[in-house]
Design an enzyme around this catalytic site. Structure first.
Site, PDB file in Angstrom:
ATOM      1  CG  HIS A  33      -1.700  -0.877   0.909  1.00  0.00           C
ATOM      2  ND1 HIS A  33      -2.225  -2.247   2.367  1.00  0.00           N
ATOM      3  CD2 HIS A  33      -2.945  -1.133   0.900  1.00  0.00           C
ATOM      4  CE1 HIS A  33      -3.036  -2.482   1.987  1.00  0.00           C
ATOM      5  NE2 HIS A  33      -4.031  -2.777   1.112  1.00  0.00           N
ATOM      6  CG  ASP A 147      -6.210  -6.878  -5.548  1.00  0.00           C
ATOM      7  OD1 ASP A 147      -6.941  -7.601  -5.161  1.00  0.00           O
ATOM      8  OD2 ASP A 147      -6.075  -6.084  -4.799  1.00  0.00           O
ATOM      9  CG  LEU A 173       6.840  -3.675  -2.608  1.00  0.00           C
ATOM     10  CD1 LEU A 173       6.994  -3.390  -3.759  1.00  0.00           C
ATOM     11  CD2 LEU A 173       6.308  -2.780  -1.838  1.00  0.00           C
TER      12      LEU A 173
END
Length: 282
Positions: A33, A147, A173
């Site tokens: 994130h 995703d 990542l």
């Protein structure tokens, strides 16, 4: 860093800027994130990160109530990563009445793969993202490529609705052993975490087989499924697809797709009670 919990306050504050950049999240943030946050930071004159666990994209048996919520740690990490605004609306704020109007992406894109195993998932995702876009009104938004199908759905949605938003993907990542970073990795026991790397390894083996000239895609997929099943996984899919539409490639077009980097291998599988997804472009 400013924390805003209402749409009206967000709009009033963002009225001072011309090019907001946006990263939507459900919180429980990890390094993946934060990489998206850092990617988005230089792309606008203010960076907004939302934290909202979206009930609409969870099926009744899924983990909405137990989804990890780590507010203090998330805010600390976001501030260190350069976030300017955290938009953290309550359910009542974002959905003050039942959300009767929803975004239904086309079945050929949204009812396959994740959409097949999680019916209605992309309706929930598309609806909340459209609503968050309306709240933030960004000029650029960054989503993770882990995703993969979700990123494609959001890109197509922005394109078809002529939204003035550039939707970008951020690279997946991975941990040192290759496991894709995910909030759901926190559910894995120590033995499961050691085993989890075999999902990314299965995708790497499929990708290499394609590069080596394998053209029987169905057999390749079956072997990959059988391999994970033999290790105690419950795979939903391990598939080879065309990048541009997520449909199964024909044998005759494999060579051309490989030459032009037009393939992706995607996987979703349950290890114990934890469902993991991953993908690898070929």
């Amino acid at each position: 860093m400013k924390i805003i919990k209402t749409i009206s306050e967000l709009r009033a504050y963002l009225g001072n800027f011309k090019r907001p950049a946006f990263v939507p999240t459900m919180g429980n943030l990890h390094a993946g994130h934060l990489a998206l946050v850092r990617q988005a930071k230089p792309l606008g004159d203010v960076l907004v990160v939302s934290i909202f666990v979206n009930r609409l994209q969870f099926l009744p048996h899924e983990d909405f109530d137990t989804y990890p919520r780590t507010w203090q740690a998330d805010c600390q990490a976001l501030e260190q990563a350069g976030c300017d605004v955290v938009f953290a609306p309550s359910e009542q704020e974002l959905y003050p009445e039942p959300q009767g109007f929803k975004v239904h992406p086309p079945a050929e894109l949204a009812d396959i793969l994740e959409g097949h195993f999680r019916p209605g998932f992309f309706v929930g995702v598309s609806t909340v993202v459209m609503k968050l876009f309306a709240c933030v009104q960004p000029r650029v938004a960054v989503f993770g490529q882990k995703d993969y199908q979700q990123l494609m759905v959001i890109k197509r949605m922005a394109q078809q609705f002529a939204l003035p938003i550039e939707v970008l993907g951020g690279p997946t990542l991975r941990a040192e052993d290759g496991l894709a970073l995910s909030s759901r990795n926190n559910y894995l026991s120590a033995p499961e975490r050691a085993e989890a790397v075999h999902l990314s390894q299965a995708l790497q083996h499929m990708a290499q087989a394609l590069r080596d000239g394998v053209t029987d895609v169905a057999q390749l997929e079956q072997q990959a499924m059988a391999g994970l099943t033999a290790r105690g996984w419950q795979p939903d899919y391990l598939v080879v697809r065309r990048r541009h539409d997520l449909q199964t490639p024909k044998a005759a077009e494999l060579a051309d797709l490989l030459t032009h980097q037009g393939l992706v291998v995607l996987a979703a599988a349950r290890l114990g009670s934890t469902r993991l997804i991953d993908n690898l472009e070929v």
